[in-house]
Design an enzyme around this catalytic site. Sequence first.
Site, PDB file in Angstrom:
ATOM      1  N   HIS A 146       0.830  -1.213   0.000  1.00 35.94           N
ATOM      2  CA  HIS A 146       0.000   0.000   0.000  1.00 35.94           C
ATOM      3  C   HIS A 146       0.867   1.267   0.000  1.00 35.94           C
ATOM      4  CE1 HIS A 146      -3.521   2.495   1.388  1.00 35.94           C
ATOM      5  NE2 HIS A 146      -2.526   3.238   1.855  1.00 35.94           N
ATOM      6  N   GLU A 147       1.771   1.331   0.953  1.00 33.84           N
ATOM      7  CA  GLU A 147       2.605   2.535   1.059  1.00 33.84           C
ATOM      8  C   GLU A 147       3.518   2.686  -0.156  1.00 33.84           C
ATOM      9  OE1 GLU A 147       1.813   4.695   3.109  1.00 33.84           O
ATOM     10  OE2 GLU A 147       0.571   3.482   4.434  1.00 33.84           O
TER      11      GLU A 147
END
Length: 732
Positions: free
Chosen positions: A516-517
């Site tokens: 995600h990051e």
Amino acid sequence: MGNQIIIAGKKTSLLALLALASCTTVQKQENTQQTQAAVEQKQAETNPLLTKWTGPYGGVPAFDKMNLADLKPAMEKAMAMNLAEIEAIANNPNPATFENTIAAMEAAGKELNRVFTYYGIWSSNVSTPEFREVQAELAPKISEFNSKISQNEKLFQRIKAVYENAQKNPLPEDQQRVVQLVYKGFAMEGADLSPEKKQRYAEINKELSSLYTDFSNNILADEEGYVVYLTKDQLGGLPESFVKAAAKAAADRGQEGKYAVTNTRSSMDQFLTYSDERELREKVWKNYYSRADNADENDNNENIQKILKLRNERVKLMGYDNYAEWRLQDRMAKTPEAAMDLMQAVWPAAVARAKEEVADMQKIANKTSKSKITIAPWDYRYYAEKVRQQKYDLNSDEVKQYLELGNLTDAIFFTAGELFNFKFTPVPEGSVPVFHEDVKVWEVTDKTTGEHIGLWYLDPFARQGKRSGAWATTYRAHTTFDGKNTVLSSNNSNFVKPAPGEPVLVSWDDAETFFHEFGHALHFLASNVKYPTLNSGVRDYTEFQSQLLERWLSTDKVINNYLKHYKTGEPMPKELVAKIKKASTFNQGFATTEFLASALMDMYFHMADPENLDPDKFERETLQKLGMPKEIVMRHRSPHFGHVFSGEGYATGYYGYLWADVLTSDAAEAFAEAPGGFYDAEVAARLVKYLFAPRNSMDPADAYRKFRGRDAKIDALMRDRGFPVPEPQSKK
Ligand SMILES: [Zn+2]
């Protein structure tokens, strides 16, 4: 995750753009300003935090020269320099043009952006009590600086002139978009109001800011004020880790030998999931969901009423019908109605699923409970956990053996290579300064042409002074209007640092977060915009790209090549993968219903007439109309809905999580349906071209339509959550 931080790259210079000194300095001669600028330039050169970044890769931050004593003077100097730049723009005797006003503003604040990079590192990665003192001293100065820009009448008149000209004679597309965003940004903050209205506007904001503080403090007071102490014979069902933490929490509160269930989400959530003591579950549940709603001095109902009234008055000054209408105009949803339509479309399925979940739980309760019970809100988590163990049992330790951090890092690089044609190469040891020895840096290049795209910094491990969770940020964003700026992006996590030679094994959730990051980082690295403002984030859109990237974790190529057992090297077994996927639909009735109830309430509050609105009654009646299941409570009840009433960050914005989820599911299906699946070159090219590279240079709704050939539909989201797909297929 990391939502505030990820937009910081531009946010700082947006703040910078906004500033200007008061009218007293307006008379200054241009010469004087130049001389003063030269002097300031000289002083700036001696403070390492202000100095231009030098070295390879287009210059890199001097993280090895960070000295806290330099921060305050650097910040004050940089703000002053930025204000002087803005002042010069506002007082330019020539008629306002794109170049002398908008482009000049885009170019201003370079020193401040540099100092903010160091400030961000101190605040998030290496904080100390000494830093927090400086931070507290700087906070009011930064806020004053911001209002000096946002309230600068001369500056705004020039922006408005450029905007109005551009309405008649459109500029090139990207310039037109910058003008639109800058003008809107000022106008939405009241820049176009008459002097009397402006004064009222400022008064309202002042009143609101103290109400926001009261609102948070009341929640905090009730979180600290209600602690349930257990005795040794009341620990039935609780995991050892919880018992240990509870013993310490009790000791910290002078209750040695007892066990404290504190009134916070993590404590409540775990206790309600595992405790066999039904009466205590009820007590803990009531304490938590009554925070700031106890008809005492910490009660927030009156604050809600005041906040809603003031917000409504403020947007009425600018001619809007209600707060929601004002707030959503620059979101992807654009109108409260669009956001409501989406929520209303998902709501019936969520409630229906919750009823099925309750029925499943009731069966277990009938079999296992000593006395006859009917599932109550404080039973939900407890029996849901029993259902989970029966239906979806996953051994999280077994999963971890296949999720080793080095392999996962290779997996994200592989994904970036396939989708973005990026190549990641470690920079030569010592060539790029870092703020901690754990931080590693990679150069990002184009796989085909070798062109330098930027750097990627990874700060993987937890340490004292580092904020919790995971986030992404940029030290420098991509722009070309003023010479080419290449990207300096970073990811930050809190994995536990292993002993030398030991592997870092992480949970499935943590692996998803890692992807995600990295999605945020790719969104920055892929940027092809010309102007800084076009890198800015849109609240209900900016989590979509990162959420989408999570989907590559469970693709076959990643599983077979990177999710390998840390000892045997065997890829994760198919049955285990299937179990993980199946478990993702578990308890979605509860999760979606509790979320939507809060998101709907947020919107209803801000569309209602606040005159004589009784928040408690309003909440009760609205839930009744919605048909809220009696076994579930809103995720955040109104008196402690900090997202919405402790500030304005998420006011009428809570729906945004679902909005981004709809896009994520729908876009993921575009890959799933393509001939090449998740690695389909043609869909990947459209992904980069329309959903990543343009950032905010294109209207997000248009960009999405170009990617998908149509608007997003909710069907894929319904499938992902295990809900029936509505017939006929509904549109978002
Ligand atoms: Zn995020």
